[in-house]
Design an enzyme around this catalytic site. Structure first.
Site, mmCIF file in Angstrom:
data_model
loop_
_atom_site.group_PDB
_atom_site.id
_atom_site.type_symbol
_atom_site.label_atom_id
_atom_site.label_comp_id
_atom_site.label_asym_id
_atom_site.label_seq_id
_atom_site.Cartn_x
_atom_site.Cartn_y
_atom_site.Cartn_z
ATOM 1 N N ARG A 51 0.824 -1.204 0.000
ATOM 2 C CA ARG A 51 0.000 0.000 0.000
ATOM 3 C C ARG A 51 0.867 1.267 0.000
ATOM 4 N NH1 ARG A 51 -3.189 2.577 4.433
ATOM 5 N NH2 ARG A 51 -4.755 3.873 3.399
ATOM 6 N N HIS A 55 0.533 4.322 -2.655
ATOM 7 C CA HIS A 55 0.344 5.719 -2.239
ATOM 8 C C HIS A 55 1.485 6.596 -2.722
ATOM 9 C CE1 HIS A 55 -2.963 5.569 1.026
ATOM 10 N NE2 HIS A 55 -3.195 4.690 0.093
ATOM 11 N N ASN A 83 -3.567 8.547 5.003
ATOM 12 C CA ASN A 83 -2.396 7.845 5.522
ATOM 13 C C ASN A 83 -2.768 6.741 6.506
ATOM 14 O OD1 ASN A 83 -2.860 8.662 8.162
ATOM 15 N ND2 ASN A 83 -1.010 9.869 8.359
ATOM 16 N N HIS A 182 -5.805 -6.004 -2.556
ATOM 17 C CA HIS A 182 -6.650 -6.147 -1.371
ATOM 18 C C HIS A 182 -6.842 -7.613 -0.964
ATOM 19 C CE1 HIS A 182 -8.531 -1.858 -1.784
ATOM 20 N NE2 HIS A 182 -7.250 -1.842 -1.516
ATOM 21 N N ASP A 234 -9.680 -9.887 3.053
ATOM 22 C CA ASP A 234 -9.893 -11.191 2.423
ATOM 23 C C ASP A 234 -9.959 -12.224 3.545
ATOM 24 O OD1 ASP A 234 -9.888 -13.516 0.947
ATOM 25 O OD2 ASP A 234 -7.896 -13.211 0.062
ATOM 26 N N ASP A 242 -2.807 -14.073 -2.906
ATOM 27 C CA ASP A 242 -3.412 -15.052 -3.815
ATOM 28 C C ASP A 242 -4.570 -14.394 -4.565
ATOM 29 O OD1 ASP A 242 -5.561 -14.877 -2.006
ATOM 30 O OD2 ASP A 242 -4.856 -16.608 -0.853
HETATM 31 C C1 HEM Z 1 -8.510 1.082 -6.553
HETATM 32 C C2 HEM Z 1 -8.456 2.033 -5.655
HETATM 33 C C3 HEM Z 1 -8.119 1.757 -4.230
HETATM 34 C C4 HEM Z 1 -8.818 2.182 -3.161
HETATM 35 C C5 HEM Z 1 -10.064 3.037 -3.171
HETATM 36 C C6 HEM Z 1 -8.155 1.668 -1.994
HETATM 37 C C7 HEM Z 1 -8.557 1.906 -0.710
HETATM 38 C C8 HEM Z 1 -8.012 1.296 0.407
HETATM 39 C C9 HEM Z 1 -8.450 1.525 1.752
HETATM 40 C C10 HEM Z 1 -9.519 2.502 2.181
HETATM 41 C C11 HEM Z 1 -7.730 0.717 2.558
HETATM 42 C C12 HEM Z 1 -7.846 0.557 4.071
HETATM 43 C C13 HEM Z 1 -6.890 1.464 4.798
HETATM 44 C C14 HEM Z 1 -7.116 1.384 6.267
HETATM 45 O O1 HEM Z 1 -8.262 1.293 6.707
HETATM 46 O O2 HEM Z 1 -6.139 1.419 7.020
HETATM 47 C C15 HEM Z 1 -6.824 -0.019 1.724
HETATM 48 C C16 HEM Z 1 -5.934 -0.940 2.173
HETATM 49 C C17 HEM Z 1 -4.995 -1.552 1.379
HETATM 50 N N1 HEM Z 1 -4.769 -1.295 0.039
HETATM 51 FE FE1 HEM Z 1 -5.963 -0.259 -1.183
HETATM 52 N N2 HEM Z 1 -7.079 0.928 -2.380
HETATM 53 C C18 HEM Z 1 -7.010 0.963 -3.736
HETATM 54 C C19 HEM Z 1 -6.034 0.389 -4.526
HETATM 55 C C20 HEM Z 1 -4.950 -0.304 -4.037
HETATM 56 C C21 HEM Z 1 -3.820 -0.689 -4.820
HETATM 57 C C22 HEM Z 1 -3.596 -0.343 -6.273
HETATM 58 C C23 HEM Z 1 -2.999 -1.385 -3.987
HETATM 59 C C24 HEM Z 1 -1.665 -2.010 -4.300
HETATM 60 C C25 HEM Z 1 -1.414 -2.649 -5.413
HETATM 61 C C26 HEM Z 1 -3.637 -1.434 -2.696
HETATM 62 C C27 HEM Z 1 -3.160 -2.102 -1.612
HETATM 63 C C28 HEM Z 1 -3.739 -2.081 -0.358
HETATM 64 C C29 HEM Z 1 -3.276 -2.909 0.751
HETATM 65 C C30 HEM Z 1 -2.183 -3.964 0.702
HETATM 66 C C31 HEM Z 1 -4.057 -2.562 1.843
HETATM 67 C C32 HEM Z 1 -3.974 -3.123 3.266
HETATM 68 C C33 HEM Z 1 -3.123 -2.224 4.136
HETATM 69 C C34 HEM Z 1 -2.973 -2.715 5.554
HETATM 70 O O3 HEM Z 1 -3.237 -3.888 5.838
HETATM 71 O O4 HEM Z 1 -2.580 -1.901 6.392
HETATM 72 N N3 HEM Z 1 -4.808 -0.741 -2.756
HETATM 73 N N4 HEM Z 1 -7.007 0.359 0.417
HETATM 74 C C1 LIG Z 2 -1.276 10.156 9.874
HETATM 75 O O1 LIG Z 2 -1.743 11.476 10.042
HETATM 76 C C2 LIG Z 2 -2.047 11.826 11.370
HETATM 77 C C3 LIG Z 2 -2.581 13.250 11.379
HETATM 78 O O2 LIG Z 2 -3.572 13.402 10.421
HETATM 79 C C4 LIG Z 2 -0.794 11.705 12.230
HETATM 80 O O3 LIG Z 2 -1.110 11.978 13.573
HETATM 81 C C5 LIG Z 2 -0.234 10.287 12.123
HETATM 82 O O4 LIG Z 2 0.977 10.192 12.809
HETATM 83 C C6 LIG Z 2 -0.011 9.929 10.653
HETATM 84 N N1 LIG Z 2 0.424 8.553 10.548
HETATM 85 C C7 LIG Z 2 1.605 8.195 10.050
HETATM 86 C C8 LIG Z 2 1.870 6.742 9.974
HETATM 87 O O5 LIG Z 2 2.431 8.994 9.663
#
Ligand code: HEM
Ligand SMILES: *[C@@H]1O[C@H](CO)[C@@H](O)[C@H](O)[C@H]1NC(C)=O
Ligand SMILES: *[C@@H]1O[C@H](CO)[C@@H](O)[C@H](O)[C@H]1NC(C)=O
Ligand SMILES: *[C@@H]1O[C@H](CO)[C@@H](O)[C@H](O)[C@H]1NC(C)=O
Ligand SMILES: *[C@@H]1O[C@H](CO)[C@@H](O)[C@H](O)[C@H]1NC(C)=O
Ligand SMILES: *[C@@H]1O[C@H](CO)[C@@H](O)[C@H](O)[C@H]1NC(C)=O
Ligand SMILES: *[C@@H]1O[C@H](CO)[C@@H](O)[C@H](O)[C@H]1NC(C)=O
Length: 313
Positions: A51, A55, A83, A182, A234, A242
């Site tokens: 992720r 980003h 973030n 995801h 998942d 996977d």
């Molecule tokens: C298509 C548009 C996408 C949207 C709207 C989106 C949105 C999000 C959101 C909202 C989360 C949860 C963050 C949280 O609650 O901490 C997330 C997690 C994640 N996203 Fe996406 N994402 C997108 C595309 C991608 C892409 C392109 C990748 C990488 C190839 C990716 C990889 C991940 C991963 C690995 C997580 C899990 C992070 C964790 O476990 O901390 N996402 N995404």
């Molecule tokens: C994400 O942003 C918040 C403020 O919006 C900050 O307090 C936090 O430390 C940030 N997280 C990371 C991992 O940098």
């Protein structure tokens, strides 16, 4: 000639295989060894790095702008709302410290992110799952508002998702394939709980969400306001890279509206169907990661090689 140069700057044409082969032959091994050491004791890291790379690339190109700390004058991407849950910065710092000892001033933080995303996800397979071209350089600017403006929101629909990816030169195919990221990791309740409790403002549920799954999610996320609980995206294989994401997506169990949106268009649905097959998913994912990893890269003499990933030189 001029055309090639211009293209190189914007689509990563100047990136290449083993960019550090001569200048720092151990670079890729150092990244992999430190990544694997950490992933072996912390299995959630691959999701964090995958992720982080996404980003980074979607905001100002893959230039490690995501790693810069805010300063007295500037709120950086790290401190922007999307973030939420970005992590793993300490591992990046450890890798950078080792690289600076071995070959000072050579390996960019932007390349470290791209490599560590690949290597951490690859740990479960004990081999590289995709090729990473290198030669990126680091940017000097990181602005929180640009993260908000460029990172797609989990409430996006098919049209806005497709546009968001098109803005970065990525196709519908890339959108569907990369959403497969995801298959690992977690999401915070508040980013999808309107689908459970108040979808249209009438205390209703999102009809496109599997009702059995919604009932399960409600046991985890008990209110609209819960912004601390996380749920695996998942369920059952959230630590395994996977093609299961596409299988559950077809059962209407995708977590975010942005996941469910991939079923609302015929072309997109067809791609989802194809990617259920894991061999196909792995091949396509590698190719789309190469495209994502080339977004807006700085190469040649643009940018710099940061000494420390969290601050500009
Ligand atoms: C298509 C548009 C996408 C949207 C709207 C989106 C949105 C999000 C959101 C909202 C989360 C949860 C963050 C949280 O609650 O901490 C997330 C997690 C994640 N996203 Fe996406 N994402 C997108 C595309 C991608 C892409 C392109 C990748 C990488 C190839 C990716 C990889 C991940 C991963 C690995 C997580 C899990 C992070 C964790 O476990 O901390 N996402 N995404
Ligand atoms: C994400 O942003 C918040 C403020 O919006 C900050 O307090 C936090 O430390 C940030 N997280 C990371 C991992 O940098
Ligand atoms: C922050 O602003 C001050 C005063 O305008 C300036 O002197 C300083 O160079 C700025 N620092 C950065 C990192 O831009
Ligand atoms: C998608 O979202 C955008 C922005 O919110 C909206 O203008 C558009 O009407 C939506 N499209 C569909 C098909 O719902
Ligand atoms: C549901 O949404 C409506 C309209 O946005 C809002 O007035 C209401 O307060 C929300 N309900 C809850 C429980 O937050
Ligand atoms: C979570 O919600 C609480 C209460 O509404 C708020 O004070 C806090 O800043 C929120 N945290 C995040 C990370 O959004
Ligand atoms: C809903 O999910 C269950 C598994 O939790 C699955 O067996 C069922 O087929 C799904 N229903 C629909 C309509 O996709």
């Amino acid at each position: 000639m001029l055309i090639f140069v211009a293209l190189g700057v914007c689509n990563g044409g100047e990136l290449r295989k083993k960019f550090y082969k001569k200048s720092c032959p151990e670079a890729e091994d150092i990244v992999k060894n430190i990544a694997w050491k950490h992933v072996s004791t912390n299995s959630v890291l691959p999701a964090k790095f995958l992720r982080m790379h996404f980003h980074d690339c979607f905001v100002r190109g893959c230039d490690a702008s995501v790693l810069l700390d805010s300063t007295a004058n500037n709120t950086a991407e790290k401190d922007a709302t999307p973030n939420l849950s970005l992590a793993g910065f300490d591992v990046i710092d450890e890798i950078k410290t080792q690289l600076e000892k071995t070959c000072p001033g050579i390996v960019s933080c932007a390349d470290i992110i791209a490599l560590v995303a690949r290597d951490s996800v690859s740990f479960q397979f004990k081999k590289s799952m995709w090729e990473v071209l290198t030669g990126r350089r680091d940017g000097r600017i990181s602005v929180a508002s640009q993260a908000v403006a460029n990172i797609p929101s989990p409430s996006f629909n098919f049209t806005t998702l497709k546009q968001s990816f098109a803005n970065k030169g990525l196709t519908l195919h890339d959108l569907v394939v990369l959403s497969g990221g995801h298959t690992i990791g977690v999401g915070h309740c508040n980013l999808f709980s309107s689908r459970l409790y108040n979808f249209t403002g009438k205390g209703d549920q999102d009809p496109s969400l599997n009702s059995t799954h919604a009932a399960f999610l409600k046991t985890k996320c008990t209110s609209l306001a819960d912004n601390t609980t996380t749920v695996t995206m998942d369920p059952g294989s959230s630590l395994s890279f996977d093609s299961n994401y596409f299988k559950i997506l077809k059962q209407n169990r995708g977590m975010f509206q942005s996941d469910a949106a991939l079923l609302t268009n015929k072309g997109s649905r067809n791609i989802v169907d194809e990617l259920v097959e894991s061999k196909k998913f792995f091949t396509e994912f590698g190719q789309s990661m190469e495209s994502m990893g080339a977004i807006g890269v700085l190469t040649g003499t643009s940018g710099e090689i940061r000494k420390k990933c969290s601050v500009v030189n």
